[in-house]
Write a protein that holds these residues in place. Structure first.
Motif, short mmCIF file in Angstrom:
data_model
loop_
_atom_site.label_atom_id
_atom_site.label_comp_id
_atom_site.label_asym_id
_atom_site.label_seq_id
_atom_site.Cartn_x
_atom_site.Cartn_y
_atom_site.Cartn_z
N SER A 166 -3.29 22.24 94.38
CA SER A 166 -4.48 22.78 93.74
C SER A 166 -4.94 21.84 92.63
O SER A 166 -4.13 21.37 91.84
N GLN A 167 -6.24 21.59 92.56
CA GLN A 167 -6.78 20.75 91.50
C GLN A 167 -6.76 21.46 90.15
O GLN A 167 -7.00 20.85 89.12
N ARG A 168 -6.44 22.75 90.15
CA ARG A 168 -6.30 23.49 88.90
C ARG A 168 -4.97 23.20 88.22
O ARG A 168 -4.78 23.54 87.05
N ALA A 169 -4.03 22.61 88.94
CA ALA A 169 -2.72 22.32 88.38
C ALA A 169 -2.86 21.36 87.20
O ALA A 169 -3.76 20.50 87.18
N PRO A 170 -2.00 21.48 86.18
CA PRO A 170 -2.14 20.65 84.98
C PRO A 170 -1.35 19.35 85.03
O PRO A 170 -0.38 19.21 85.78
N VAL A 171 -1.77 18.41 84.21
CA VAL A 171 -0.99 17.19 83.93
C VAL A 171 0.22 17.60 83.11
O VAL A 171 0.12 18.39 82.16
N ILE A 172 1.39 17.10 83.49
CA ILE A 172 2.62 17.36 82.74
C ILE A 172 3.18 16.03 82.23
O ILE A 172 2.61 14.96 82.49
N LYS A 173 4.29 16.08 81.54
CA LYS A 173 4.84 14.87 80.93
C LYS A 173 5.18 13.80 81.96
O LYS A 173 5.11 12.60 81.67
N GLY A 174 5.55 14.21 83.16
CA GLY A 174 5.95 13.25 84.19
C GLY A 174 4.82 12.76 85.07
O GLY A 174 5.05 12.00 86.00
N THR A 175 3.57 13.16 84.80
CA THR A 175 2.44 12.76 85.64
C THR A 175 1.98 11.36 85.26
O THR A 175 1.36 11.15 84.22
N ASN A 176 2.27 10.37 86.11
CA ASN A 176 1.84 9.00 85.81
C ASN A 176 0.63 8.57 86.62
O ASN A 176 0.02 7.54 86.33
N GLY A 177 0.25 9.36 87.63
CA GLY A 177 -0.91 8.99 88.42
C GLY A 177 -1.45 10.16 89.22
O GLY A 177 -0.70 11.06 89.61
N ILE A 178 -2.75 10.14 89.45
CA ILE A 178 -3.42 11.07 90.36
C ILE A 178 -4.17 10.21 91.37
O ILE A 178 -5.04 9.42 91.00
N LEU A 179 -3.80 10.33 92.63
CA LEU A 179 -4.39 9.49 93.68
C LEU A 179 -5.16 10.35 94.68
O LEU A 179 -4.65 11.39 95.14
N ALA A 180 -6.37 9.91 95.00
CA ALA A 180 -7.18 10.54 96.05
C ALA A 180 -7.33 9.50 97.15
O ALA A 180 -8.07 8.52 97.01
N LEU A 235 5.55 14.18 71.66
CA LEU A 235 4.94 13.79 72.93
C LEU A 235 3.95 14.86 73.36
O LEU A 235 4.33 15.92 73.86
N ILE A 236 2.66 14.59 73.15
CA ILE A 236 1.62 15.57 73.44
C ILE A 236 0.56 15.03 74.41
O ILE A 236 -0.33 15.76 74.83
N ASP A 237 0.65 13.75 74.75
CA ASP A 237 -0.28 13.17 75.72
C ASP A 237 0.40 12.00 76.41
O ASP A 237 1.50 11.59 76.03
N ARG A 238 -0.23 11.47 77.43
CA ARG A 238 0.32 10.32 78.12
C ARG A 238 -0.80 9.60 78.87
O ARG A 238 -1.88 10.16 79.09
N VAL A 239 -0.52 8.36 79.31
CA VAL A 239 -1.48 7.58 80.09
C VAL A 239 -1.30 7.93 81.56
O VAL A 239 -0.17 7.96 82.07
N VAL A 240 -2.42 8.18 82.24
CA VAL A 240 -2.41 8.54 83.65
C VAL A 240 -3.39 7.64 84.39
O VAL A 240 -4.52 7.43 83.94
N THR A 241 -2.97 7.09 85.52
CA THR A 241 -3.86 6.31 86.39
C THR A 241 -4.54 7.25 87.37
O THR A 241 -3.87 8.04 88.04
N ILE A 242 -5.88 7.16 87.46
CA ILE A 242 -6.63 7.92 88.47
C ILE A 242 -7.21 6.88 89.42
O ILE A 242 -8.01 6.03 89.02
N SER A 243 -6.76 6.90 90.68
CA SER A 243 -7.12 5.82 91.59
C SER A 243 -7.12 6.32 93.03
O SER A 243 -6.91 7.50 93.30
N GLY A 244 -7.37 5.38 93.94
CA GLY A 244 -7.43 5.70 95.36
C GLY A 244 -8.80 5.41 95.93
O GLY A 244 -9.81 5.38 95.20
N GLY A 245 -8.87 5.19 97.23
CA GLY A 245 -10.12 4.84 97.88
C GLY A 245 -11.19 5.91 97.80
O GLY A 245 -12.38 5.62 97.95
N ALA A 246 -10.79 7.16 97.58
CA ALA A 246 -11.76 8.25 97.51
C ALA A 246 -12.31 8.48 96.11
O ALA A 246 -13.19 9.32 95.92
N ILE A 247 -11.78 7.76 95.10
CA ILE A 247 -12.21 7.94 93.71
C ILE A 247 -13.39 7.01 93.42
O ILE A 247 -13.34 5.82 93.73
#
Length: 500
Positions: A361-375, A305-317
């Motif tokens: 912080s936006q410098r924080a990394p994606v980890i195995k449990g990150t399924n979405g980033i919402l703005a 497990l070295i990558d995963r699918v992440v949703t990037i969404s939200g009204g500000a994106i």
């Protein structure tokens, strides 16, 4: 199949249309990856690499520690830039021990990465061992090591595996897209897990706002030997040979928090999981579609497990999307790949809006449990100034666990955590339904999360004090034994001297 009603819950606007029709795209390799050693439930992984060391894609860079832990592998080939503290993907904003990897652009795989041939020819213990070695954890957000759940067969009488495709959090579409695009692989991973668990039934449960995912999984089930589509939106594979279990694809009503595993199992079976217990207590194990896909990759391809699918969404994106992201990619890289912001977000979240965590912080990394980033914009956050509780009881009616949130919140605010425990604090799943419906805009779920965190910290301090006391007593006993040995030796020498 008959479905059973669960109490409480809410019906928020799902907002999935922002990204649901955006296929999964690979994110180009960033210039630097920051891979935390603690990105799963249990003990942090222990580094097995050093600064300046060259590593290949898929190579082990941190070993699991203890029975509840997970190893970590290099998401690409490159050079270890350092091992030190780096901001965590956590609301605290604290830094955690992290391996920084500088990609070399070659994306070269490590030697020896290969699949198992026919997984169904392997013993269940061997499959669980390979899943553990691949670092697979629950990808629905809980990040519990998958092999630990697969080994539940040794302690429980199991009969059913549920693939939780509810994805009931608004905005998130990563599981939806994965089931649409990789239905056969998801189903294959589910069958492998069913073989390990020794169950005879697989239920793929998907909310009705994902008709394309339902159809894709129905088609994948129908393509199995002897499979026939079932009535009323259910697919059934009746084969029991070759490690196969019966497969049903079930449509679920749109009802948050349908994705909570205990409430999902109750909806499907009518059975309630015992308080503080596991769904395994009633014979059911629940896994996420992304976890099933990761198991497929681990067994069929030998891929960790070295990558995963992440949703990037939200009204500000600017351009909401679904990306396949290497673990350790900084969040700011995902935001840039999505076109940045159309307006400054009022809140930046990791996960969904109901249970997600604020990103410090936006410098924080994606980890195995990150399924979405919402703005989220100010309108979307629904943040209002809290007022006094009017005891309307709406939070009580909305709570899917049958708790009394207004009473627990009053006890937490009064500094009485023990009484809050008696009121059922540990049974709270943190779904946020109470805060969502509160007309006084009280941050109820935040009270409960804070209280549970404070009690956990108090328990850790108490445990540390007890361990310190134990070690001090052991040292005192050793020193006393040394002194006694010295006294005995001196007495023996005097005795010998006097005898001469």
């Amino acid at each position: 199949m008959r479905l059973f009603r669960i109490r409480g819950g809410v019906h928020p606007d799902d907002r999935k249309q922002l990204s649901a029709e955006r296929p999964i795209e690979p994110l180009p390799l960033p210039s630097l990856l920051h891979i935390p050693l603690q990105q799963h439930i249990g003990a942090a992984a222990n580094p097995v690499v050093e600064r300046r060391q060259r590593v290949a894609k898929g190579e082990l860079i941190a070993r699991a520690q203890g029975p509840v832990s997970a190893p970590i592998h290099a998401p690409t080939s490159g050079r270890i830039a350092g091992i030190g503290l780096y901001p965590a993907n956590h609301p605290s904003g604290l830094s955690v021990r992290t391996i920084s990897l500088q990609p070399d652009g070659e994306d070269r795989w490590a030697d020896g990465i290969e699949g198992a041939g026919d997984p169904f020819a392997l013993e269940p213990a061997e499959i669980a061992k390979r899943v553990a070695a691949a670092g697979v954890v629950g990808l629905g957000g809980a990040t519990f090591p998958a092999a630990v759940k697969l080994n539940l067969r040794n302690r429980y009488e199991l009969n059913t595996l549920v693939i939780n495709g509810a994805e009931c959090e608004p905005y998130l579409t990563c599981d939806d897209r994965l089931m649409r695009e990789q239905a056969a692989a998801v189903l294959d991973g589910a069958r492998i897990m069913a073989h390990v668990l020794g169950v005879t039934r697989i239920i793929v449960a998907i909310e009705n706002n994902k008709p394309q995912a339902q159809q894709a999984m129905l088609q994948a089930a129908a393509e199995r030997a002897g499979a026939v589509p079932g009535p009323a939106g259910a697919g059934h594979d009746g084969g029991q040979h070759g490690g196969q279990a019966s497969i049903e694809v079930i449509g679920l009503p749109m009802h948050y928090p349908m994705g909570s595993e205990k409430h999902l199992v109750q909806t499907l079976t009518g059975q309630e999981t015992p308080a503080r217990g596991l769904t395994a207590d009633i014979g059911v194990v629940v896994h996420n579609p992304a976890t099933a896909f990761a198991v497929h990759q681990a067994l069929r391809e030998g891929r960790p497990l070295i990558d995963r699918v992440v949703t990037i969404s939200g009204g500000a994106i600017k351009n909401p999307r679904n990306l396949r992201v290497p673990i350790g990619t900084r969040i700011e890289t995902l935001l840039e790949a999505s076109g940045g912001f159309v307006e400054h977000p009022a809140r930046l979240l990791s996960g969904g809006p109901m249970m997600g965590q604020v990103i410090p912080s936006q410098r924080a990394p994606v980890i195995k449990g990150t399924n979405g980033i919402l703005a989220l914009t100010e309108v979307e956050t629904r943040v209002r100034e809290p007022s006094a509780c009017i005891r309307c009881g709406q939070c009580v009616m909305a709570c899917p666990c049958g708790l009394v949130p207004l009473e627990m919140a009053a006890l937490v605010r009064a500094g009485q955590p023990k009484r809050a425990l008696d009121a059922g604090l540990l049974d709270c799943i943190g779904c946020g339904c109470c805060a969502y419906v509160c007309p006084a805009h009280l941050p109820l779920v935040q009270y409960f999360v804070h209280a549970k965190g404070a009690m956990a910290e108090r328990d850790r301090v108490k445990q540390k004090q007890m361990e310190t006391k134990r070690l001090a007593e052991q040292r005192r006993a050793r020193m006393e034994a040394i002194k006694a040995a010295k006294r005995a030796a001196m007495a023996e020498r005097k005795k010998v001297a006097s005898g001469q």
